[in-house]
Design a protein around this motif. Structure first.
Motif, short mmCIF file in Angstrom:
data_model
loop_
_atom_site.label_atom_id
_atom_site.label_comp_id
_atom_site.label_asym_id
_atom_site.label_seq_id
_atom_site.Cartn_x
_atom_site.Cartn_y
_atom_site.Cartn_z
N LEU A 212 0.84 -1.20 0.00
CA LEU A 212 0.00 0.00 0.00
C LEU A 212 0.87 1.25 0.00
CD1 LEU A 212 -2.86 1.20 0.16
CD2 LEU A 212 -2.72 0.97 2.65
N ARG A 213 1.93 1.24 0.82
CA ARG A 213 2.86 2.38 0.87
C ARG A 213 3.50 2.64 -0.49
NH1 ARG A 213 8.04 3.30 0.76
NH2 ARG A 213 8.48 1.08 0.64
N SER A 214 3.91 1.58 -1.19
CA SER A 214 4.57 1.74 -2.48
C SER A 214 3.67 2.42 -3.51
CB SER A 214 5.03 0.37 -3.01
OG SER A 214 3.93 -0.45 -3.30
N PHE A 215 2.36 2.31 -3.31
CA PHE A 215 1.40 2.99 -4.18
C PHE A 215 1.12 4.41 -3.69
CE2 PHE A 215 -3.14 4.12 -4.68
CZ PHE A 215 -3.16 4.33 -6.06
N LEU A 216 0.85 4.56 -2.38
CA LEU A 216 0.44 5.85 -1.84
C LEU A 216 1.55 6.90 -1.90
CD1 LEU A 216 -1.61 4.76 1.32
CD2 LEU A 216 -2.48 5.51 -0.91
N CYS A 217 2.80 6.47 -1.79
CA CYS A 217 3.89 7.44 -1.76
C CYS A 217 4.05 8.19 -3.08
CB CYS A 217 5.21 6.76 -1.37
SG CYS A 217 5.87 5.63 -2.62
N ASN A 218 3.40 7.70 -4.13
CA ASN A 218 3.46 8.37 -5.43
C ASN A 218 2.42 9.48 -5.58
OD1 ASN A 218 5.57 6.74 -6.68
ND2 ASN A 218 4.08 5.07 -6.60
N ILE A 219 1.53 9.59 -4.62
CA ILE A 219 0.52 10.65 -4.64
C ILE A 219 1.17 11.96 -4.20
CG2 ILE A 219 -1.64 11.46 -3.63
CD1 ILE A 219 -2.44 8.52 -3.28
N LYS A 220 1.04 12.99 -5.01
CA LYS A 220 1.71 14.27 -4.73
C LYS A 220 0.76 15.34 -4.20
CE LYS A 220 5.37 12.32 -6.25
NZ LYS A 220 6.30 11.76 -5.24
N ASN A 221 -0.52 15.21 -4.47
CA ASN A 221 -1.48 16.23 -4.04
C ASN A 221 -1.59 16.24 -2.52
OD1 ASN A 221 -4.41 17.07 -3.26
ND2 ASN A 221 -4.11 17.91 -5.31
N LYS A 222 -1.27 17.36 -1.88
CA LYS A 222 -1.24 17.44 -0.42
C LYS A 222 -2.61 17.22 0.21
CE LYS A 222 0.84 21.47 -0.07
NZ LYS A 222 1.51 22.64 0.57
N HIS A 223 -3.65 17.75 -0.41
CA HIS A 223 -4.99 17.61 0.15
C HIS A 223 -5.47 16.15 0.07
CE1 HIS A 223 -5.34 21.92 0.52
NE2 HIS A 223 -5.03 22.06 -0.76
N LEU A 224 -5.15 15.50 -1.04
CA LEU A 224 -5.52 14.09 -1.18
C LEU A 224 -4.74 13.24 -0.19
CD1 LEU A 224 -7.12 11.93 -2.65
CD2 LEU A 224 -5.31 11.86 -4.40
N ARG A 225 -3.47 13.56 0.00
CA ARG A 225 -2.67 12.84 0.99
C ARG A 225 -3.29 12.93 2.39
NH1 ARG A 225 3.87 13.08 0.66
NH2 ARG A 225 4.14 11.94 -1.30
N LYS A 226 -3.69 14.14 2.77
CA LYS A 226 -4.27 14.34 4.10
C LYS A 226 -5.57 13.56 4.26
CE LYS A 226 -4.21 18.31 6.18
NZ LYS A 226 -4.34 19.74 6.53
N ILE A 228 -6.50 10.79 2.58
CA ILE A 228 -6.18 9.36 2.64
C ILE A 228 -5.55 9.02 3.98
CG2 ILE A 228 -4.73 7.54 1.67
CD1 ILE A 228 -5.10 8.89 -1.07
N ASN A 229 -4.71 9.90 4.47
CA ASN A 229 -4.05 9.66 5.75
C ASN A 229 -5.07 9.58 6.89
OD1 ASN A 229 -1.56 9.29 7.17
ND2 ASN A 229 -1.79 11.34 8.00
N PHE A 230 -6.06 10.44 6.85
CA PHE A 230 -7.14 10.40 7.84
C PHE A 230 -7.84 9.03 7.82
CE2 PHE A 230 -11.60 10.98 9.01
CZ PHE A 230 -11.48 11.58 10.26
N LEU A 231 -8.11 8.53 6.62
CA LEU A 231 -8.76 7.22 6.49
C LEU A 231 -7.86 6.10 7.00
CD1 LEU A 231 -10.40 7.56 2.94
CD2 LEU A 231 -11.48 7.85 5.18
N LEU A 232 -6.55 6.23 6.76
CA LEU A 232 -5.61 5.22 7.24
C LEU A 232 -5.61 5.14 8.77
CD1 LEU A 232 -2.58 5.90 4.87
CD2 LEU A 232 -3.95 3.81 4.94
N VAL A 233 -5.65 6.29 9.41
CA VAL A 233 -5.65 6.30 10.87
C VAL A 233 -6.95 5.68 11.40
CG1 VAL A 233 -5.66 7.77 12.93
CG2 VAL A 233 -4.12 8.29 11.02
N ILE A 234 -8.07 6.05 10.81
CA ILE A 234 -9.37 5.57 11.28
C ILE A 234 -9.55 4.07 11.03
CG2 ILE A 234 -11.88 5.73 10.96
CD1 ILE A 234 -10.68 8.08 12.48
N PHE A 235 -9.20 3.62 9.84
CA PHE A 235 -9.53 2.26 9.45
C PHE A 235 -8.36 1.26 9.53
CE2 PHE A 235 -12.74 4.84 7.21
CZ PHE A 235 -13.88 4.27 7.77
N LEU A 236 -7.16 1.77 9.77
CA LEU A 236 -6.01 0.86 9.91
C LEU A 236 -5.40 0.97 11.30
CD1 LEU A 236 -4.08 -1.18 8.62
CD2 LEU A 236 -2.70 0.75 7.82
N TYR A 237 -5.02 2.17 11.71
CA TYR A 237 -4.38 2.35 13.00
C TYR A 237 -5.34 2.06 14.16
CZ TYR A 237 0.17 4.25 11.59
OH TYR A 237 1.44 4.40 11.11
#
Length: 320
Positions: A212-226, A228-237
């Motif tokens: 998943l990291r190898s795919f997500l790290c290619n995303i450059k849009n800061k707003h999209l990163r934030k 997706i990161n919110f979803l990662l914390v909620i549904f993974l962490y």
């Protein structure tokens, strides 16, 4: 008056011949360098020819610009890193923080003990955040430099830390270790472990997360990163952390559960860790034998902590 006017002796000790021209310019060993906002600019990553390294440094510049606050969770993590060191030995010592980020570890250290001088080094723009966070620590020097290339005088640092830095270097860590060891007598390092003390299920979960990291790290849009990161914390962490809390309550060994280390961390800390873990394009992992192979070439002694985070360890050179 320049911030460094009363620090020339320290700068000479670090570099050799130093002349402070004014608040914006310094000459080190006959070469001219800029000073910007009290930060000595030895290297500018925007001119970096190694594109992978440039991408990593740019990622950390963005990360620490976003997560530039100091949290109470950082103190707990600091104590974990220093679990096999008596912090009092650093009083009146020359201390270096390689890959300092926003300066959180140096800031916390100075809450416990006052070193003679703090030298903070980072290649990313986070060094400017470090300067701001340590504005009340007047015994500090801020250097923007690549630890892969930095040239310092031998054995000038009594103690150093390099926490969570080396495993993000694209082309190997040997030259960075050499530069750190040349300038330092003793210190603490932290490198991502390769899960040699974990079971099959734990390793499988990591492999999936790494894909998943190898795919997500290619995303450059800061707003999209934030987002997706919110979803990662909620549904993974959060599921793993709540599972760890339940296991702890009923008396099970919760430390075998992924992300259990963050069981007492607040949301902001989880958010930053998730961003660091999933949006950094380079991540190397090391076993104990491999760490020993690298570090024993330059240090005489290495002592691993048995506690998380894995692996953090103390290295030391024996004085002749």
């Amino acid at each position: 008056m320049s911030y460094y006017s009363d620090k020339i002796k320290f700068l000479n000790d670090i570099f050799g011949s130093v002349t402070l021209k004014n608040s914006n310019e310094i000459i080190i060993n006959s070469k001219k360098y800029e000073i910007i906002d009290d930060v000595i600019i030895l290297n500018n990553y925007q001119k970096e020819i190694d594109l992978k390294k440039k991408e990593v440094i740019n990622s950390f510049s963005n990360e620490w610009n976003e997560f530039n606050d100091l949290h109470t969770n950082h103190t707990k993590e600091f104590n974990d890193y220093f679990d096999i060191i008596d912090i009092s030995i650093l009083k009146d010592k020359v201390f270096a923080d390689f890959g300092c980020g926003i300066g959180r570890w140096t800031k916390i250290l100075n809450n416990y003990v006052e070193p003679k001088c703090n030298i903070l080094i980072d290649y990313s723009d986070s060094i400017f955040q470090a300067r701001n966070n340590l504005k009340n620590l007047t015994n500090s020097i801020f250097i923007k430099a690549d630890i892969d290339k930095i040239k310092l005088k031998s054995d000038i640092f009594d103690f150093f830390i390099c926490l969570g830095v080396l495993h993000h270097i694209p082309l190997g860590i040997k030259s960075s270790i050499r530069n750190i060891a040349n300038s330092s007598n003793e210190g603490i390092c932290y490198l991502y472990y390769d899960f040699e003390n974990r079971g099959y299920i734990f390793k499988t979960i990591f492999k999936i997360a790494n894909l998943l990291r190898s795919f997500l790290c290619n995303i450059k849009n800061k707003h999209l990163r934030k987002y997706i990161n919110f979803l990662l914390v909620i549904f993974l962490y959060c599921p793993f952390i709540y599972l760890s809390k339940i296991a702890k309550i009923i008396g099970l060994n919760y430390t075998r559960i992924p992300l259990s280390y963050y069981i007492n961390s607040d949301f902001n800390r989880l958010f930053q860790d998730s961003y660091d873990r999933f949006f950094t394009n380079i991540e190397h992992r090391f076993s104990k034998p491999k760490i020993e192979e690298y570090f024993k070439e330059f240090f005489d002694e290495i002592v691993f902590s048995n506690n998380e985070p894995y692996w953090h360890f103390v290295v030391k050179k024996h004085k002749n």
